[in-house]
Design a protein around this motif. Structure first.
Motif, PDB file in Angstrom:
ATOM      1  N   PRO A 176       0.803  -1.228   0.000  1.00 15.94           N
ATOM      2  CA  PRO A 176       0.000   0.000   0.000  1.00 15.94           C
ATOM      3  C   PRO A 176       0.833   1.274   0.000  1.00 15.94           C
ATOM      4  O   PRO A 176       0.405   2.316  -0.470  1.00 15.94           O
ATOM      5  N   LEU A 177       2.043   1.139   0.485  1.00 22.63           N
ATOM      6  CA  LEU A 177       2.864   2.336   0.496  1.00 22.63           C
ATOM      7  C   LEU A 177       3.298   2.717  -0.913  1.00 22.63           C
ATOM      8  O   LEU A 177       3.635   3.855  -1.185  1.00 22.63           O
ATOM      9  N   LYS A 178       3.299   1.770  -1.792  1.00 20.55           N
ATOM     10  CA  LYS A 178       3.654   2.084  -3.177  1.00 20.55           C
ATOM     11  C   LYS A 178       2.439   2.204  -4.065  1.00 20.55           C
ATOM     12  O   LYS A 178       2.473   2.859  -5.094  1.00 20.55           O
ATOM     13  N   ASN A 179       1.399   1.461  -3.730  1.00 18.02           N
ATOM     14  CA  ASN A 179       0.225   1.373  -4.590  1.00 18.02           C
ATOM     15  C   ASN A 179      -0.876   2.239  -3.997  1.00 18.02           C
ATOM     16  O   ASN A 179      -1.437   1.909  -2.949  1.00 18.02           O
ATOM     17  N   LEU A 180      -1.183   3.312  -4.669  1.00 16.49           N
ATOM     18  CA  LEU A 180      -2.099   4.281  -4.090  1.00 16.49           C
ATOM     19  C   LEU A 180      -3.493   3.731  -3.929  1.00 16.49           C
ATOM     20  O   LEU A 180      -4.162   3.995  -2.934  1.00 16.49           O
ATOM     21  N   ALA A 188      -8.595   8.448   3.667  1.00 18.21           N
ATOM     22  CA  ALA A 188      -8.067   9.809   3.747  1.00 18.21           C
ATOM     23  C   ALA A 188      -6.738   9.936   3.041  1.00 18.21           C
ATOM     24  O   ALA A 188      -6.247  11.052   2.816  1.00 18.21           O
ATOM     25  N   ALA A 189      -6.151   8.847   2.700  1.00 22.05           N
ATOM     26  CA  ALA A 189      -4.809   8.900   2.119  1.00 22.05           C
ATOM     27  C   ALA A 189      -4.770   9.709   0.835  1.00 22.05           C
ATOM     28  O   ALA A 189      -3.818  10.441   0.572  1.00 22.05           O
ATOM     29  N   ALA A 190      -5.831   9.556   0.026  1.00 20.44           N
ATOM     30  CA  ALA A 190      -5.859  10.289  -1.234  1.00 20.44           C
ATOM     31  C   ALA A 190      -5.806  11.787  -0.993  1.00 20.44           C
ATOM     32  O   ALA A 190      -5.030  12.514  -1.607  1.00 20.44           O
TER      33      ALA A 190
END
Lengths: 254, 389
Positions: B317-321, B330-332
């Motif tokens: 997940p740290l590489k794949n948005l 909320a990451a986006a």
């Protein structure tokens, strides 16, 4: 079954096989209910075997002639194999489709001009070629031609010709010399009327002289004898004086 | 067990007579090609004649090793002199004229005993297999024109005397293609058997089983491929030649009727064989697909799991948005905010720098970078210079 399977590739050699592969599903021996489409002389038939007839090999396969019309034939297959397993139905129709396609192609090809391929045997060809060459040599065509030409000349079909290639003429004369000797010997036996021949001086040639000498050397009867008209002697360019009293000299004059 | 239908008897003209025979129970025995193959193989050994190498072969010399120190191998060598043979190696399997490795002996165990039950099982299996047309075809016999399998003919054929009549019979019955196949397969045996009185070989054709010999043997025996046996002496080597089941058999009516007595049916023991009844099958109904579809079995099964779960590849997940957003919606927003801030910051900084340098900025190029060799920066620099001045 494995007895019908080819050694290379898993193909089935059984003539009733639907797909051509050696599988449990496609084996006409392993399945008690089976159908195929086969073509004989351009007509497609649907063959079916059911378990009821499995013990009567000579009645085993039921043969249904399929219509020439493609759609009708497909319908026929559908009705005949109505409650049959889908695999067999499907494969039968596929096979039938392929068959009609290749039959069309066959018909089209036969209409076109067909080149018949004839295999050549290299060995035979080589042998025959050599034999032809040998036969050609053995026939001695040039000699035959020469002989024929000389005959014609003698017969007089060319009239009188005065230009001969030197070596050919000499050769012919030499031959004639030999012939003469033989002929003269023969003529000794034959006794025919003697005839006097007069020859023009200009046209006298060495060979003639030699011939004459030969003639003298032999018996005097030679002078008298003449060769019967059937055996013409030498072809020489000479003018002969014919005595009208004795028209038996058959030489045509120039 | 399985149903036993009626088999019609055919007469010499191959027309169905009125008489029928109920299929003997043997034909419903288990077909066990493994047992047949095993028993056949063992039985074959019983006809072997012993072979062995001569007892003294290779030892009729008084050879002795020369020992070491003579610059030769240490193998025993022949004594004496005056002949080629002297000094040659002897006794070893590697020597010319020596004895072979493990010389074959006559007391090898040539024959095998086979349990009588096994033997009988094999015969029953083999006979049963001759009632299945597919197996006969698979074995290679051409029976496409035979009227019925098993083929039973009337007892009249036992009285045939002439081979001509026998041939006519076979042709009318549709067995001739099988005989023809044998005739076509006549060939020379490969190998040394040729000079050992086994010169020619050919395929096996129909087997004729008769009850009483009234001349039938003499009529049929000269036809290629045909074998004859009497029903009370059935031989596995003849019924399953090669160890493979499914030979094409022509029975006479009398012989056929005797089969029930010889082998029994499950309810009745065999009369001819002591204490023998037909083998009990492991499965009474061996139609697997039918079984699996049967009500009783289906009821006992749980429901099928039709859902196919395939293993997914684990993505970081740290590489794949997309994956990050799945975990933390909320990451986006965070990422966007970060990007925007970065852009803003950059712009502000650039503005500051430009202000300090007094550059009026229109658009893209960083005019400060001098030696890039590109037209635009050079042009910009040129522009700047006069202004600077």
């Amino acid at each position: 079954m494995l007895s019908f399977r080819t050694k290379v590739g898993r193909f089935c050699r059984n003539e009733y096989n639907l797909t051509g592969l050696c599988n449990r599903n496609s084996c006409p021996l392993a399945n008690s209910q089976y159908a195929t489409v086969r073509e004989e002389k351009g007509i497609c038939y649907l063959y079916m075997k059911t378990i009821e007839r499995s013990h009567f090999p000579n009645r085993l396969w039921e043969k249904v002639k399929l219509s020439r019309n493609y759609e009708k034939a497909i319908e026929q297959i559908n009705t005949q194999l109505m409650y049959w397993p889908n695999f067999i139905k499907h494969k039968c129709k596929q096979r039938f489709t392929k068959m009609t396609q290749y039959l069309i192609r066959v018909r089209r090809l036969t209409m076109k001009k067909q080149k018949k391929l004839v295999p050549l045997s290299k060995k035979v060809e080589r042998r025959e070629r050599r034999r032809e060459a040998k036969a050609l040599v053995a026939a001695q065509v040039d000699r035959a031609i020469e002989k024929e030409l000389l005959d014609r000349l003698k017969k007089g079909t060319y009239g009188d010709i005065y230009n001969f290639p030197a070596h050919a003429f000499d050769k012919a004369l030499d031959k004639e010399g030999e012939e003469d000797e033989e002929e003269e010997e023969e003529e000794d036996e034959q006794e025919s009327e003697g005839e006097v021949e007069y020859v023009a001086e200009d046209e006298f040639e060495e060979s003639d002289i030699s011939d004459l000498e030969d003639m003298d050397a032999e018996s005097s009867s030679e002078d008298d004898t003449e060769k019967p008209p059937a055996i013409p002697k030498k072809k020489r360019p000479r003018v002969e004086i014919e005595y009208e009293q004795e028209p038996s000299t058959s030489r045509t004059t120039s | 067990m399985a149903a036993r239908p009626l088999v019609t008897v055919y007469d010499e003209k191959c027309e169905a007579t009125k008489s029928t025979v109920r299929l003997p129970a043997v034909f419903r025995a288990q077909i066990r090609p493994d047992i047949v193959s095993f028993v056949h193989f063992q039985m074959l050994k019983n006809t072997q004649q012993p072979y062995a190498v001569a007892e003294k072969a290779g030892h009729q010399t008084s050879a002795e090793s020369w020992g070491t120190g003579r610059a030769v191998a240490r193998i025993p060598r022949v004594r004496g002199g005056g002949t080629h043979r002297s000094g040659q190696g002897a006794f070893g399997n590697m020597c010319r004229g020596g004895r072979m490795f493990a010389p074959t002996k006559t007391w090898r165990r040539w024959h095998r005993r086979i349990n009588i039950t096994q033997r009988r099982y094999a015969i029953c299996s083999a006979v049963a297999a001759t009632g299945v047309p597919s197996l006969i075809l698979a074995k290679g016999h051409r029976i496409e024109q035979v009227p019925e399998v098993p083929l039973v003919m009337s007892d009249k054929i036992q009285e045939l005397k002439k081979t001509r009549e026998a041939v006519k019979l076979l042709k009318s019955v549709g067995a001739w293609p099988d005989v023809q196949r044998c005739i076509d397969s006549k060939r020379l045996r490969p190998g040394k058997g040729k000079m050992r009185n086994r010169r020619r070989i050919m395929k096996r054709g129909p087997l004729i089983v008769y009850g009483k010999n009234d001349g039938i043997t003499r009529a049929f025996r000269n036809i290629p491929g045909v074998t004859l046996i009497k029903v009370d002496r059935l031989n596995l080597l003849k019924i399953a030649p090669g160890g493979h089941v499914g030979r094409f058999i022509i029975w006479t009516e009398g012989a056929f009727r005797q089969l029930d007595e010889i082998y029994g049916n499950w309810s009745k023991k065999s009369a001819a064989k002591k204490d023998f009844n037909l083998p009990m099958p492991k499965m009474t109904n061996s139609d697997l697909s039918r079984l699996l579809r049967a009500e009783e079995i289906q009821r006992a099964l749980r429901t099928p799991r039709k859902r196919i779960v395939r293993s997914t590849m684990k993505k970081n997940p740290l590489k794949n948005l997309n994956l990050m957003v799945k975990l933390n919606p909320a990451a986006a927003m965070l990422k966007r905010r970060a990007i925007m801030q970065e852009m803003k910051r950059k712009k502000a900084r650039q503005a500051k720098v430009d202000k300090k340098r007094g550059v009026v900025k229109d658009t893209k190029p960083k005019g400060k970078a001098p030696a890039k060799g590109k037209a635009k920066p050079a042009a910009a620099a040129k522009k700047e210079q006069p202004k600077k001045k």
